[in-house]
Scaffold this motif. Structure first.
Motif, PDB file in Angstrom:
ATOM      1  N   VAL A 228      10.567  22.240 -12.005  1.00 38.39           N
ATOM      2  CA  VAL A 228      10.303  23.430 -11.207  1.00 38.39           C
ATOM      3  C   VAL A 228      10.256  22.958  -9.762  1.00 38.39           C
ATOM      4  N   GLN A 229      11.241  23.421  -8.982  1.00 40.23           N
ATOM      5  CA  GLN A 229      11.388  22.966  -7.605  1.00 40.23           C
ATOM      6  C   GLN A 229      11.865  24.132  -6.733  1.00 40.23           C
ATOM      7  N   PRO A 230      10.950  25.011  -6.357  1.00 42.11           N
ATOM      8  CA  PRO A 230      11.341  26.212  -5.631  1.00 42.11           C
ATOM      9  C   PRO A 230      11.801  25.973  -4.189  1.00 42.11           C
ATOM     10  N   ASN A 231      11.493  24.819  -3.622  1.00 40.31           N
ATOM     11  CA  ASN A 231      11.845  24.574  -2.224  1.00 40.31           C
ATOM     12  C   ASN A 231      13.149  23.804  -2.044  1.00 40.31           C
ATOM     13  N   ALA A 232      13.808  23.442  -3.136  1.00 41.14           N
ATOM     14  CA  ALA A 232      15.100  22.757  -3.043  1.00 41.14           C
ATOM     15  C   ALA A 232      16.159  23.767  -2.625  1.00 41.14           C
ATOM     16  N   ARG A 233      16.959  23.376  -1.670  1.00 36.93           N
ATOM     17  CA  ARG A 233      17.986  24.287  -1.159  1.00 36.93           C
ATOM     18  C   ARG A 233      19.200  24.320  -2.080  1.00 36.93           C
ATOM     19  N   GLY A 234      19.780  25.507  -2.216  1.00 37.12           N
ATOM     20  CA  GLY A 234      21.041  25.663  -2.924  1.00 37.12           C
ATOM     21  C   GLY A 234      20.972  25.465  -4.427  1.00 37.12           C
ATOM     22  N   THR A 235      19.842  25.689  -5.030  1.00 39.31           N
ATOM     23  CA  THR A 235      19.720  25.515  -6.476  1.00 39.31           C
ATOM     24  C   THR A 235      18.671  26.476  -7.022  1.00 39.31           C
ATOM     25  N   LYS A 236      18.716  26.674  -8.321  1.00 37.31           N
ATOM     26  CA  LYS A 236      17.706  27.517  -8.961  1.00 37.31           C
ATOM     27  C   LYS A 236      16.354  26.830  -8.911  1.00 37.31           C
ATOM     28  N   PRO A 237      15.268  27.593  -8.822  1.00 35.23           N
ATOM     29  CA  PRO A 237      13.946  26.975  -8.752  1.00 35.23           C
ATOM     30  C   PRO A 237      13.494  26.308 -10.047  1.00 35.23           C
ATOM     31  N   VAL A 238      14.056  26.730 -11.180  1.00 34.96           N
ATOM     32  CA  VAL A 238      13.693  26.146 -12.466  1.00 34.96           C
ATOM     33  C   VAL A 238      14.974  25.647 -13.133  1.00 34.96           C
ATOM     34  N   ARG A 239      14.951  24.340 -13.461  1.00 37.05           N
ATOM     35  CA  ARG A 239      16.105  23.734 -14.125  1.00 37.05           C
ATOM     36  C   ARG A 239      15.622  23.028 -15.395  1.00 37.05           C
ATOM     37  N   GLU A 240      16.408  23.191 -16.465  1.00 34.70           N
ATOM     38  CA  GLU A 240      16.027  22.625 -17.768  1.00 34.70           C
ATOM     39  C   GLU A 240      17.156  21.805 -18.349  1.00 34.70           C
ATOM     40  N   HIS A 241      16.776  20.858 -19.182  1.00 37.64           N
ATOM     41  CA  HIS A 241      17.748  20.124 -19.991  1.00 37.64           C
ATOM     42  C   HIS A 241      17.069  19.785 -21.305  1.00 37.64           C
ATOM     43  N   THR A 242      17.731  20.129 -22.403  1.00 40.71           N
ATOM     44  CA  THR A 242      17.187  19.845 -23.738  1.00 40.71           C
ATOM     45  C   THR A 242      17.994  18.731 -24.369  1.00 40.71           C
TER      46      THR A 242
ATOM     47  N   HIS B 212       7.568  19.727  -5.253  1.00 41.39           N
ATOM     48  CA  HIS B 212       7.327  20.631  -4.131  1.00 41.39           C
ATOM     49  C   HIS B 212       8.326  20.416  -2.992  1.00 41.39           C
ATOM     50  N   GLY B 213       9.004  19.274  -2.991  1.00 42.45           N
ATOM     51  CA  GLY B 213       9.889  18.918  -1.884  1.00 42.45           C
ATOM     52  C   GLY B 213      11.250  19.584  -1.929  1.00 42.45           C
ATOM     53  N   GLU B 214      12.046  19.277  -0.920  1.00 36.81           N
ATOM     54  CA  GLU B 214      13.365  19.896  -0.757  1.00 36.81           C
ATOM     55  C   GLU B 214      14.500  19.092  -1.374  1.00 36.81           C
ATOM     56  N   TRP B 215      14.297  17.797  -1.648  1.00 42.40           N
ATOM     57  CA  TRP B 215      15.350  16.970  -2.223  1.00 42.40           C
ATOM     58  C   TRP B 215      15.471  17.288  -3.705  1.00 42.40           C
TER      59      TRP B 215
ATOM     60  N   PRO C  14       0.833  -1.213   0.000  1.00 39.92           N
ATOM     61  CA  PRO C  14       0.000   0.000   0.000  1.00 39.92           C
ATOM     62  C   PRO C  14       0.867   1.262   0.000  1.00 39.92           C
ATOM     63  N   ARG C  15       0.364   2.290  -0.642  1.00 41.22           N
ATOM     64  CA  ARG C  15       1.073   3.576  -0.685  1.00 41.22           C
ATOM     65  C   ARG C  15       0.900   4.276   0.657  1.00 41.22           C
ATOM     66  N   GLU C  16       2.005   4.739   1.205  1.00 41.92           N
ATOM     67  CA  GLU C  16       1.963   5.405   2.504  1.00 41.92           C
ATOM     68  C   GLU C  16       1.928   6.911   2.318  1.00 41.92           C
ATOM     69  N   GLU C  17       1.057   7.552   3.057  1.00 46.30           N
ATOM     70  CA  GLU C  17       0.954   9.012   3.033  1.00 46.30           C
ATOM     71  C   GLU C  17       1.764   9.586   4.185  1.00 46.30           C
ATOM     72  N   SER C  18       2.484  10.645   3.919  1.00 49.27           N
ATOM     73  CA  SER C  18       3.188  11.394   4.951  1.00 49.27           C
ATOM     74  C   SER C  18       2.724  12.841   4.857  1.00 49.27           C
ATOM     75  N   ASP C  19       3.086  13.637   5.834  1.00 48.97           N
ATOM     76  CA  ASP C  19       2.745  15.059   5.762  1.00 48.97           C
ATOM     77  C   ASP C  19       3.362  15.700   4.521  1.00 48.97           C
ATOM     78  N   ALA C  20       4.594  15.301   4.204  1.00 50.19           N
ATOM     79  CA  ALA C  20       5.277  15.870   3.041  1.00 50.19           C
ATOM     80  C   ALA C  20       4.573  15.469   1.742  1.00 50.19           C
ATOM     81  N   SER C  21       4.162  14.201   1.623  1.00 49.95           N
ATOM     82  CA  SER C  21       3.485  13.783   0.390  1.00 49.95           C
ATOM     83  C   SER C  21       2.110  14.436   0.275  1.00 49.95           C
ATOM     84  N   LEU C  22       1.431  14.617   1.406  1.00 55.33           N
ATOM     85  CA  LEU C  22       0.138  15.290   1.388  1.00 55.33           C
ATOM     86  C   LEU C  22       0.288  16.760   0.984  1.00 55.33           C
ATOM     87  N   GLU C  23       1.353  17.386   1.459  1.00 55.05           N
ATOM     88  CA  GLU C  23       1.625  18.778   1.075  1.00 55.05           C
ATOM     89  C   GLU C  23       1.886  18.868  -0.429  1.00 55.05           C
TER      90      GLU C  23
END
Length: 187
Positions: free
Chosen positions: A173-187, A138-141, A28-37
């Motif tokens: 798009v990951q604005p909550n990741a620490r130490g990196t730009k919020p938008v990262r692309e690779h073509t 949405h997460g920090e990792w 079964p899939r487990e829900e955490s506060d982080a996954s719910l957020e």
């Protein structure tokens, strides 16, 4: 919510350890506060894209049963996605926008459509020039846009359904990741 046996979002795991798909099939899939957020932030993104509205009007609102109240962090994160999507569509007005779009990658990896599929956050279809797959994290990792198997499978499924594009662009798009730009692309 249904999940594919070989889900695009779990592809990093099952590509590196094929046995993990069977080992986790009945778990079964487990829900955490982080996954719910994250689920709540994604619901806000979907509403804003479909209704073409701003996220700040939803401050303190619960979008559905089991979801959290919308907070400032969610509003800011969704704002980054909306800014990116709107800027792209302004520059490419003929491109088609898909949100929460089911993509079947199974035939590309040699299994049935019902075995390997996923739901992309955003696909911008600028056929035949470019396919943009945008994933909101949405997460920090930190999640990388380069060599991202999840986004690669979304591209493969979109190509299978639509045809060959000249260019494929991964956008994280990951604005909550620490130490990196919020938008990262690779073509």
């Amino acid at each position: 919510m249904n999940h594919a046996f070989l889900s695009c979002s779990g592809s990093k795991r099952w590509i590196n350890c094929p046995g993990s798909a069977h080992a986790n099939a009945d778990r079964p899939r487990e829900e955490s506060d982080a996954s719910l957020e994250g689920t709540t932030a994604h619901a806000l993104l979907e509403v804003c894209l479909r209704m073409e509205c701003e996220p700040d009007g939803f401050m303190g609102v619960r979008l559905g049963p089991g979801l959290m109240l919308i907070d400032e962090k969610m509003i800011t994160g969704v704002g980054y996605v909306l800014d990116y999507v709107r800027a792209y569509l302004l520059e490419h007005p003929d491109a088609k926008l898909y949100t929460e779009h089911t993509v079947h990658a199974g035939p590309v990896v040699g299994v049935g459509e019902d075995v390997c599929w996923g739901t992309s956050d955003v696909i911008i279809d600028n056929y035949p020039t470019e396919c943009v797959v945008l994933d909101y994290k949405h997460g920090e990792w930190r999640v990388d846009a380069k060599d991202n198997s999840q986004l690669g499978l979304y591209h493969a499924g979109q190509r299978y359904a639509r045809g060959r594009y000249r260019r494929y662009r991964n956008v994280i798009v990951q604005p909550n990741a620490r130490g990196t730009k919020p938008v990262r692309e690779h073509t």
